[in-house]
Design an enzyme around this catalytic site. Structure first.
Site, short mmCIF file in Angstrom:
data_model
loop_
_atom_site.label_atom_id
_atom_site.label_comp_id
_atom_site.label_asym_id
_atom_site.label_seq_id
_atom_site.Cartn_x
_atom_site.Cartn_y
_atom_site.Cartn_z
N ASN A 9 -7.17 -15.01 9.10
CA ASN A 9 -7.08 -13.59 8.74
C ASN A 9 -7.40 -13.48 7.26
OD1 ASN A 9 -6.45 -10.94 8.27
ND2 ASN A 9 -4.23 -11.22 8.47
N LYS A 11 -7.92 -10.84 5.57
CA LYS A 11 -7.41 -9.61 4.94
C LYS A 11 -8.53 -8.97 4.11
CE LYS A 11 -2.94 -11.80 5.01
NZ LYS A 11 -1.57 -11.84 4.53
N HIS A 94 -0.43 -6.22 12.63
CA HIS A 94 -0.07 -7.11 11.54
C HIS A 94 1.04 -6.44 10.70
CE1 HIS A 94 -0.28 -9.47 7.86
NE2 HIS A 94 -0.84 -10.41 8.59
N GLU A 96 1.47 -6.18 7.66
CA GLU A 96 0.99 -5.36 6.54
C GLU A 96 0.59 -3.97 7.03
OE1 GLU A 96 -1.88 -8.17 5.05
OE2 GLU A 96 -0.24 -9.48 4.44
N GLU A 166 4.90 -13.80 13.33
CA GLU A 166 4.76 -13.94 11.89
C GLU A 166 6.01 -13.40 11.19
OE1 GLU A 166 0.41 -14.29 10.69
OE2 GLU A 166 0.86 -12.18 10.77
N GLY A 172 2.45 -15.14 3.07
CA GLY A 172 1.96 -15.11 1.70
C GLY A 172 3.00 -15.52 0.66
N SER A 211 2.35 -18.78 5.90
CA SER A 211 2.18 -19.92 4.98
C SER A 211 1.84 -21.22 5.70
CB SER A 211 3.41 -20.07 4.09
OG SER A 211 3.61 -18.89 3.30
C1 PEP Z 1 -1.00 -13.53 7.65
O1 PEP Z 1 -1.00 -12.58 6.89
O2 PEP Z 1 -1.35 -13.37 8.84
C2 PEP Z 1 -0.54 -14.81 7.14
C3 PEP Z 1 0.04 -15.63 7.98
O3 PEP Z 1 -0.70 -15.06 5.80
P1 PEP Z 1 -0.35 -16.44 5.01
O4 PEP Z 1 -0.90 -17.56 5.84
O5 PEP Z 1 -1.04 -16.29 3.70
O6 PEP Z 1 1.13 -16.50 4.91
#
Ligand code: PEP
Length: 252
Positions: A9, A11, A94, A96, A166, A172, A211
């Site tokens: 992803n 983003k 997601h 976000e 998630e 992040g 992460s």
């Molecule tokens: C995401 O936003 O889907 C995600 C898992 O981000 P990160 O791997 O940077 O934590």
């Protein structure tokens, strides 16, 4: 056996030129990967990345979609437009989008149903915040997001849906859920899917996201109910995401 699915992803990262450079560098690195591999660039780069991936084993995904086929929805993208671009998947719900753009599970459900109607497979994200986890509400939150977001999915299409667990506190932040914490949530999600969809739940893939890095991917993927990963930051570099996509090699 569920085939693992590793999705990047990106983003709001990468211009068209940067995205194409990634795709060209990345495809040979994963040509022999056993897992299913998916890239979700920004909308602006979908066409060019699709061309750069043509003939490879890497699939294309959108990061969002609007449920309507067309209409007066300024700035939105409809499912048939994703079909035309060759998207195999689209990410919906997601955290976000839920937190920053106010998207409800009911809206996510409409998106997932619209995608299935166009044979673009939804990656439906769910996850609790740190405050919700600390208040002991993780399972209640996951259950309510799953119930709301999957309400329009019939059991006959359940296996076409990918769930991404998630935990918001791990996205992040560099704080990955331990394999044990992630597995506990995945097992709860699988049990809920089983109640809702019956036998199809065993065929549904549940990705972990938060992460994920080359260093922790193999250990996470070794958990019985973790069937892949949705990766943000560590998917922006071709060799990093290739190491995640070929996580079995790190396990050796
Ligand atoms: C995401 O936003 O889907 C995600 C898992 O981000 P990160 O791997 O940077 O934590």
């Amino acid at each position: 056996m569920r085939r693992p699915i590793l999705a990047a992803n990106w983003k709001m990262h990468k211009t068209i030129a940067e995205a194409v450079a990634f795709a060209e560098a990345f495809r040979p690195l994963v040509a022999d990967a056993a897992a299913e591999i998916v890239l979700a660039p920004p909308f602006t780069a979908l066409a060019a990345v699709g061309r750069a991936l043509a003939g490879s084993n890497v699939k294309l995904a959108a990061q969002n979609v609007h449920p309507e086929k067309q209409g007066a929805f300024t700035g939105e993208i409809a499912p048939p437009m994703l079909v035309e671009l060759g998207c195999a998947y689209a990410i919906v719900g997601h955290s976000e989008r839920r937190a920053l753009f106010g998207e409800s599970s009911a809206f996510v459900a409409q998106k997932a149903a619209a995608l299935l109607a166009h044979d673009v497979l939804p990656i439906v994200c769910v996850g609790e915040t740190l405050a919700e986890r600390e208040a002991g509400r993780t399972f209640e939150i996951l259950e309510s997001q799953l119930m709301g977001s999957l309400v329009e999915v019939p059991p006959t299409r359940a296996a076409d849906v990918v769930i991404a667990y998630e935990p918001v506190w791990a996205i992040g932040t560099g704080k990955t859920a331990t394999p044990g914490i992630a597995q506990e949530a995945h097992a709860m999600i699988r049990a809920w899917l089983d109640k809702r969809f019956g036998a199809a739940a065993q065929r549904m893939r549940i990705q972990y996201g938060g992460s994920v890095k080359p260093e922790n991917a193999a250990e996470l993927m070794a958990q019985p109910d973790i069937d892949g990963a949705l990766v943000g930051g560590a998917s922006l570099d071709p060799s990093s995401f290739a190491r995640i996509a070929k996580f079995e090699e790190n396990a050796k």
